[in-house]
Design a protein around this motif. Sequence first.
Motif, short mmCIF file in Angstrom:
data_model
loop_
_atom_site.label_atom_id
_atom_site.label_comp_id
_atom_site.label_asym_id
_atom_site.label_seq_id
_atom_site.Cartn_x
_atom_site.Cartn_y
_atom_site.Cartn_z
N PRO A 25 60.98 14.09 30.78
CA PRO A 25 60.57 12.81 30.20
C PRO A 25 59.31 12.25 30.85
CG PRO A 25 62.51 12.53 31.56
CD PRO A 25 62.27 14.00 31.47
N ALA A 26 58.95 12.77 32.04
CA ALA A 26 57.76 12.28 32.73
C ALA A 26 56.50 13.03 32.32
CB ALA A 26 57.96 12.38 34.24
N ALA A 27 56.65 14.11 31.54
CA ALA A 27 55.51 14.94 31.20
C ALA A 27 54.72 14.31 30.06
CB ALA A 27 55.98 16.32 30.79
N ASP A 28 53.41 14.52 30.06
CA ASP A 28 52.64 14.02 28.92
C ASP A 28 52.77 15.00 27.75
OD1 ASP A 28 50.62 15.98 28.92
OD2 ASP A 28 49.21 14.75 30.05
N ALA A 29 52.22 14.59 26.60
CA ALA A 29 52.46 15.35 25.38
C ALA A 29 52.00 16.80 25.50
CB ALA A 29 51.73 14.66 24.22
N ILE A 30 50.83 17.00 26.07
CA ILE A 30 50.32 18.37 26.18
C ILE A 30 51.12 19.19 27.18
CG2 ILE A 30 48.31 19.71 26.97
CD1 ILE A 30 46.53 17.61 25.58
N ALA A 31 51.55 18.56 28.28
CA ALA A 31 52.38 19.29 29.25
C ALA A 31 53.69 19.75 28.61
CB ALA A 31 52.65 18.40 30.46
N ILE A 32 54.27 18.91 27.76
CA ILE A 32 55.51 19.29 27.07
C ILE A 32 55.26 20.51 26.17
CG2 ILE A 32 57.11 18.56 25.24
CD1 ILE A 32 56.95 15.73 26.48
N LEU A 33 54.17 20.47 25.41
CA LEU A 33 53.89 21.58 24.49
C LEU A 33 53.56 22.86 25.26
CD1 LEU A 33 51.81 19.68 21.77
CD2 LEU A 33 54.24 20.31 21.71
N GLU A 34 52.81 22.73 26.36
CA GLU A 34 52.47 23.93 27.14
C GLU A 34 53.72 24.52 27.81
OE1 GLU A 34 47.73 23.33 28.04
OE2 GLU A 34 49.15 22.66 29.58
N ALA A 35 54.64 23.67 28.24
CA ALA A 35 55.89 24.18 28.81
C ALA A 35 56.69 24.94 27.75
CB ALA A 35 56.72 23.03 29.38
N ASP A 36 56.68 24.42 26.52
CA ASP A 36 57.33 25.14 25.41
C ASP A 36 56.67 26.50 25.20
OD1 ASP A 36 59.02 23.01 24.88
OD2 ASP A 36 58.07 22.46 22.97
N HIS A 37 55.35 26.53 25.25
CA HIS A 37 54.63 27.80 25.05
C HIS A 37 55.06 28.84 26.09
CE1 HIS A 37 51.06 25.55 22.93
NE2 HIS A 37 52.15 25.62 22.16
N ARG A 38 55.13 28.39 27.37
CA ARG A 38 55.51 29.33 28.44
C ARG A 38 56.96 29.81 28.23
NH1 ARG A 38 50.99 27.76 28.95
NH2 ARG A 38 50.85 29.40 27.38
N GLU A 39 57.83 28.89 27.77
CA GLU A 39 59.23 29.26 27.56
C GLU A 39 59.36 30.32 26.46
OE1 GLU A 39 61.93 28.94 28.96
OE2 GLU A 39 63.56 29.04 27.51
N VAL A 40 58.64 30.14 25.38
CA VAL A 40 58.79 31.11 24.29
C VAL A 40 58.12 32.44 24.67
CG1 VAL A 40 56.78 30.62 22.82
CG2 VAL A 40 58.95 31.20 21.78
N GLU A 41 57.07 32.39 25.46
CA GLU A 41 56.48 33.65 25.95
C GLU A 41 57.48 34.41 26.82
OE1 GLU A 41 51.86 31.99 26.03
OE2 GLU A 41 53.00 32.11 27.88
N ARG A 42 58.20 33.64 27.65
CA ARG A 42 59.23 34.27 28.50
C ARG A 42 60.31 34.93 27.64
NH1 ARG A 42 64.17 33.48 30.36
NH2 ARG A 42 64.47 31.64 29.05
N LEU A 43 60.70 34.25 26.55
CA LEU A 43 61.74 34.80 25.68
C LEU A 43 61.23 36.05 24.95
CD1 LEU A 43 63.18 31.46 24.26
CD2 LEU A 43 64.39 33.08 25.75
N PHE A 44 59.97 36.02 24.50
CA PHE A 44 59.42 37.22 23.84
C PHE A 44 59.36 38.39 24.83
CE2 PHE A 44 57.28 34.49 20.47
CZ PHE A 44 57.91 35.11 19.40
N ASP A 45 58.98 38.13 26.08
CA ASP A 45 58.95 39.20 27.08
C ASP A 45 60.35 39.76 27.31
OD1 ASP A 45 56.21 39.02 27.36
OD2 ASP A 45 56.29 37.77 29.17
N LYS A 46 61.35 38.86 27.34
CA LYS A 46 62.74 39.30 27.50
C LYS A 46 63.17 40.18 26.32
CE LYS A 46 64.70 36.96 31.08
NZ LYS A 46 65.56 37.58 32.10
N PHE A 47 62.76 39.75 25.11
CA PHE A 47 63.14 40.54 23.93
C PHE A 47 62.52 41.93 24.02
CE2 PHE A 47 62.74 42.25 19.72
CZ PHE A 47 63.93 41.92 19.11
#
Length: 192
Positions: free
Chosen positions: A37-59
């Motif tokens: 909740p303390a992250a700004d809008a872009i930090a939230i979106l970039e964290a999402d990007h890293r999370e989905v990249e991690r999931l694609f690498d796992k797949f």
Amino acid sequence: MSRSAKAPPKGSSSAKKAAAKPNKSSKEGKVAPRADPAADAIAILEADHREVERLFDKFEAAEGDANKRDLANAICVALKVHARLEEELFYPAAYAVLGDKSLIEEAQVEHASAKDLIAQIETGAPGEAFYDARVKVLAEYVDHHVTEEEEEIFPQCRRSKMDLDALGAIMALRKQELMAGFLVSNPILALS
Ligand SMILES: [Fe+2]
Ligand SMILES: [Fe+2]
């Protein structure tokens, strides 16, 4: 699939990946239910990007139909929540302030194409023809889209008068709401 072999047209985001903080969710196939909740809008979106990249690498490294199914489901939910956040909140705010509206229009067209692939993956199953290929193409598609957001759209937003902190607070709440909805209908994502 080698994610390093794909060719994002405007540079690589690998440096950003390396610098990114690890996401709270580390369990294979499990999705992160909350945004900071303390992250700004872009930090939230970039964290999402890293999370989905991690999931694609796992797949890419996954073996066994059950593992692949869980990871693909987690990827699809993460991308659907992320796309909703951008389409409902971030893109309209960016569209209002950016001089080059075409960047946001192109991003929304790319979302529509990604959703078609997501729908195909959700109605398919590991082991079926084209299943792995669809996930691989989605990964490449998302990588291209993320590169454009992070190298073109986000820097312009940072230089604009957008109130990224206020927008981030709203997006964090909306993300929790969206994730709760998806997890209620897909409890295996939270419990597996
Ligand atoms: Fe996007
Ligand atoms: Fe994005």
